[in-house]
Motif scaffolding. Sequence first.
Motif, PDB file in Angstrom:
ATOM      1  N   ARG A  28      36.493  58.807   2.122  1.00 19.62           N
ATOM      2  CA  ARG A  28      37.663  59.029   2.965  1.00 19.62           C
ATOM      3  C   ARG A  28      37.197  59.248   4.389  1.00 19.62           C
ATOM      4  O   ARG A  28      36.728  60.313   4.748  1.00 19.62           O
ATOM      5  CB  ARG A  28      38.443  60.252   2.478  1.00 19.62           C
ATOM      6  N   GLY A  29      37.321  58.240   5.209  1.00 17.38           N
ATOM      7  CA  GLY A  29      36.871  58.369   6.584  1.00 17.38           C
ATOM      8  C   GLY A  29      37.078  57.082   7.344  1.00 17.38           C
ATOM      9  O   GLY A  29      37.402  56.034   6.763  1.00 17.38           O
ATOM     10  N   PRO A  30      36.897  57.109   8.653  1.00 18.13           N
ATOM     11  CA  PRO A  30      37.171  55.923   9.492  1.00 18.13           C
ATOM     12  C   PRO A  30      36.218  54.770   9.258  1.00 18.13           C
ATOM     13  O   PRO A  30      36.514  53.646   9.669  1.00 18.13           O
ATOM     14  CB  PRO A  30      37.033  56.482  10.922  1.00 18.13           C
ATOM     15  N   CYS A  31      35.076  55.012   8.625  1.00 17.35           N
ATOM     16  CA  CYS A  31      34.103  53.938   8.393  1.00 17.35           C
ATOM     17  C   CYS A  31      34.176  53.380   6.977  1.00 17.35           C
ATOM     18  O   CYS A  31      33.319  52.603   6.565  1.00 17.35           O
ATOM     19  CB  CYS A  31      32.686  54.441   8.668  1.00 17.35           C
ATOM     20  N   ALA A  32      35.204  53.779   6.214  1.00 17.00           N
ATOM     21  CA  ALA A  32      35.332  53.364   4.819  1.00 17.00           C
ATOM     22  C   ALA A  32      36.553  52.466   4.641  1.00 17.00           C
ATOM     23  O   ALA A  32      37.472  52.476   5.457  1.00 17.00           O
ATOM     24  CB  ALA A  32      35.459  54.597   3.923  1.00 17.00           C
TER      25      ALA A  32
END
Length: 242
Positions: A28-32
């Motif tokens: 869960r994050g902006p790079c996923a």
Amino acid sequence: MVTFPDGARIILGNEGGRPIHRGTVAVRGPCAPSREELMGSGLKEPQARALDFVLAWFGNPFDSVTSEPRSGAEPRWGVWPLSGPTLIAALAHWKQHEPEAFDAHLGRLGFEASALALFAQDPRLLAALARAGRERGAQRAQLETLVTHVLRPMLDSCAQEGTAVDAPGGLFVSARALALLFHAELRLGRRGVTRLVTLARERPEPPAAGERLAEDLRATGRSREASEVWRILTTPELADPS
């Protein structure tokens, strides 16, 4: 520390004499990948919610790399993590769909998926695999391989044994029940899945099977896994939509 020609750096740790990379790219994050991309791998909405929760709380970052001493120090890569044939399948999937990206990160280093045990002898390759896990295409390859080679066969096996996993009123339909099933596969393997399915048949009223499994785990000294089962049973994240 491994430094690549473009200046990127990967910091490796050491665990029992083996190099590891604990990872930096959370599920869960902006790079996923997004939840929509996760559902694009063929999962229904409750299945995607369940997998998202299990990977976020109990899985690894996409760019994590460890090794398993009992398998000749072969690497374990990514969120599940993948190893052996499933790791090879994920890398082949990435190479097939994004050959240029694969070659830029692994192919030019002489990477050979059939020689995974050599990673323990070459930290540069291990670092390159960790860096590859930061690429969106490699992340999608991890997820699609996980669904195709691990979760879908497990769900199909449950269905063949007479355990409903998709039908209304089935034992494993809600996101919470599916999360219990996915967690059992991740932490306990097929034996854990079989045990959970058996308990669900004996006590079909939710969440009795999960509670009984947690009791069994705690009684056998697996308090960590028992606590994780209770987290699944009590989290509001897996509540049915109102």
